[in-house]
Write a protein that holds these residues in place. Structure first.
Motif, PDB file in Angstrom:
ATOM      1  N   GLY A 175       0.834  -1.188   0.000  1.00 46.87           N
ATOM      2  CA  GLY A 175       0.000   0.000   0.000  1.00 46.87           C
ATOM      3  C   GLY A 175       0.871   1.241   0.000  1.00 46.87           C
ATOM      4  N   LYS A 176       0.303   2.372  -0.395  1.00 50.69           N
ATOM      5  CA  LYS A 176       1.048   3.634  -0.424  1.00 50.69           C
ATOM      6  C   LYS A 176       1.134   4.228   0.967  1.00 50.69           C
ATOM      7  N   SER A 177       2.323   4.688   1.313  1.00 49.02           N
ATOM      8  CA  SER A 177       2.524   5.508   2.492  1.00 49.02           C
ATOM      9  C   SER A 177       2.687   6.945   2.004  1.00 49.02           C
ATOM     10  N   HIS A 178       3.007   7.854   2.918  1.00 48.49           N
ATOM     11  CA  HIS A 178       3.330   9.209   2.502  1.00 48.49           C
ATOM     12  C   HIS A 178       4.805   9.285   2.112  1.00 48.49           C
ATOM     13  N   ASP A 179       5.201  10.397   1.566  1.00 48.64           N
ATOM     14  CA  ASP A 179       6.595  10.664   1.215  1.00 48.64           C
ATOM     15  C   ASP A 179       7.132   9.710   0.161  1.00 48.64           C
ATOM     16  N   GLY A 180       6.226   9.134  -0.663  1.00 48.32           N
ATOM     17  CA  GLY A 180       6.650   8.292  -1.767  1.00 48.32           C
ATOM     18  C   GLY A 180       7.031   6.873  -1.395  1.00 48.32           C
ATOM     19  N   ALA A 181       6.857   6.487  -0.151  1.00 45.79           N
ATOM     20  CA  ALA A 181       7.217   5.139   0.295  1.00 45.79           C
ATOM     21  C   ALA A 181       5.993   4.226   0.267  1.00 45.79           C
ATOM     22  N   PHE A 182       6.213   2.939   0.558  1.00 50.11           N
ATOM     23  CA  PHE A 182       5.154   1.934   0.561  1.00 50.11           C
ATOM     24  C   PHE A 182       5.289   1.084   1.823  1.00 50.11           C
ATOM     25  N   TYR A 183       4.219   0.366   2.168  1.00 51.35           N
ATOM     26  CA  TYR A 183       4.261  -0.587   3.280  1.00 51.35           C
ATOM     27  C   TYR A 183       3.571  -1.868   2.836  1.00 51.35           C
ATOM     28  N   ILE A 184       3.970  -2.988   3.408  1.00 53.72           N
ATOM     29  CA  ILE A 184       3.423  -4.293   3.031  1.00 53.72           C
ATOM     30  C   ILE A 184       2.096  -4.504   3.737  1.00 53.72           C
ATOM     31  N   LEU A 185       1.096  -4.949   3.004  1.00 49.17           N
ATOM     32  CA  LEU A 185      -0.236  -5.133   3.561  1.00 49.17           C
ATOM     33  C   LEU A 185      -0.272  -6.273   4.578  1.00 49.17           C
ATOM     34  N   GLY A 186      -0.971  -6.024   5.678  1.00 51.31           N
ATOM     35  CA  GLY A 186      -1.224  -7.073   6.661  1.00 51.31           C
ATOM     36  C   GLY A 186      -0.002  -7.573   7.392  1.00 51.31           C
ATOM     37  N   GLY A 187       0.994  -6.709   7.598  1.00 55.71           N
ATOM     38  CA  GLY A 187       2.212  -7.179   8.250  1.00 55.71           C
ATOM     39  C   GLY A 187       3.015  -8.017   7.276  1.00 55.71           C
ATOM     40  N   SER A 188       2.827  -9.337   7.308  1.00 56.43           N
ATOM     41  CA  SER A 188       3.480 -10.221   6.343  1.00 56.43           C
ATOM     42  C   SER A 188       2.477 -10.919   5.433  1.00 56.43           C
ATOM     43  N   ALA A 189       1.207 -10.553   5.518  1.00 57.64           N
ATOM     44  CA  ALA A 189       0.204 -11.178   4.635  1.00 57.64           C
ATOM     45  C   ALA A 189       0.533 -10.934   3.171  1.00 57.64           C
ATOM     46  N   GLY A 190       1.206  -9.811   2.895  1.00 54.87           N
ATOM     47  CA  GLY A 190       1.552  -9.478   1.519  1.00 54.87           C
ATOM     48  C   GLY A 190       2.986  -9.761   1.142  1.00 54.87           C
ATOM     49  N   THR A 191       3.669 -10.641   1.872  1.00 59.28           N
ATOM     50  CA  THR A 191       5.085 -10.938   1.599  1.00 59.28           C
ATOM     51  C   THR A 191       5.277 -12.410   1.233  1.00 59.28           C
ATOM     52  N   TYR A 192       5.870 -12.639   0.060  1.00 58.63           N
ATOM     53  CA  TYR A 192       6.112 -14.003  -0.438  1.00 58.63           C
ATOM     54  C   TYR A 192       7.534 -14.059  -0.984  1.00 58.63           C
ATOM     55  N   ILE A 193       8.310 -15.025  -0.519  1.00 56.48           N
ATOM     56  CA  ILE A 193       9.712 -15.124  -0.912  1.00 56.48           C
ATOM     57  C   ILE A 193       9.870 -16.098  -2.079  1.00 56.48           C
ATOM     58  N   SER A 194      10.784 -15.769  -2.985  1.00 58.15           N
ATOM     59  CA  SER A 194      10.996 -16.596  -4.165  1.00 58.15           C
ATOM     60  C   SER A 194      11.578 -17.957  -3.788  1.00 58.15           C
ATOM     61  N   THR A 195      10.998 -19.006  -4.383  1.00 58.03           N
ATOM     62  CA  THR A 195      11.542 -20.357  -4.214  1.00 58.03           C
ATOM     63  C   THR A 195      12.056 -20.895  -5.548  1.00 58.03           C
ATOM     64  N   GLY A 196      12.157 -20.015  -6.549  1.00 59.29           N
ATOM     65  CA  GLY A 196      12.646 -20.403  -7.868  1.00 59.29           C
ATOM     66  C   GLY A 196      11.515 -20.753  -8.808  1.00 59.29           C
ATOM     67  N   ASP A 197      11.819 -20.741 -10.120  1.00 57.60           N
ATOM     68  CA  ASP A 197      10.847 -21.105 -11.156  1.00 57.60           C
ATOM     69  C   ASP A 197       9.577 -20.269 -11.064  1.00 57.60           C
TER      70      ASP A 197
END
Length: 203
Positions: free
Chosen positions: A155-177
């Motif tokens: 999501g958009k923060s102020h000052d041109g920055a962003f934050y991840i939704l839901g703490g880590s709900a919006g974070t997925y790490i690459s496992t390849g392919d």
């Protein structure tokens, strides 16, 4: 250690305003303090719809910052000084030293949704970090690791920055392919998702 300051988005104030360490003790260098946060839950539909950005990319670097709220909005939840006297407002603002956080420089490699370009570097703000040798952690928010590739719903923060939704709900790490796994399966709507599925969601 250089510390920068960002102002958090109004939508994040309710989340970050609930962060608190135990006030009865003063942690020393090397200590770890757990912050409390009340992140909204997301399913696949609400996560996709709420995201201003859905991107794949790489965390390049990070540095400490402090998140401070904007005192604006029409409800007490949005604006903690709403309805206070001028003297009380000044006291609240003076006492508010902000929340320890980390500013992550993130290179965009693929754009599924949002007004950013491939190759662009953006700033992602995460609650928690290291201040004066003390590590502040939020159980529901896993720090991005530098040089790792991720799929991010932000999501958009102020000052041109962003934050991840839901703490880590919006974070997925690459496992390849072109496949990504949830960094925190307890809060994420997907345990695993690939680039083609993300593209279909974002259409």
């Amino acid at each position: 250690m250089r510390t920068i300051r960002f102002v958090i988005a109004t939508v994040a104030i309710a989340v970050l305003a609930s962060c608190a360490a135990n006030p009865s003790t003063t942690p020393g260098a090397g200590a770890t303090v757990e912050l409390m946060a009340d992140y909204p839950p997301f399913d696949a539909g609400s996560l996709t719809q709420s995201a201003d950005l859905i991107i794949e990319g790489t965390a390049l670097s990070s540095e400490p910052t402090v998140l401070t709220p904007r005192y604006e909005g029409d409800t007490a939840q949005e604006n903690p000084i709403l309805g206070l006297s001028e003297e009380e407002q000044k006291r609240v603002i003076a006492d508010d030293e902000g929340v320890p956080a980390t500013a992550v420089t993130f290179r965009v490699d693929t754009v599924h949704k949002g007004a950013v370009g491939v190759g662009q570097e953006i700033v992602i703000l995460q609650t928690g970090g290291v201040v004066d040798g003390v590590t502040y952690k939020v159980r529901e928010e896993d720090p991005l690791k530098t040089q790792e590739s991720y799929l991010i719903f932000a999501g958009k923060s102020h000052d041109g920055a962003f934050y991840i939704l839901g703490g880590s709900a919006g974070t997925y790490i690459s496992t390849g392919d072109d496949t990504f796994s949830a960094v925190n399966p307890d809060t994420a709507p997907f345990s695993e998702i690939d680039s083609a599925e993300v593209a279909n969601l974002a259409d």
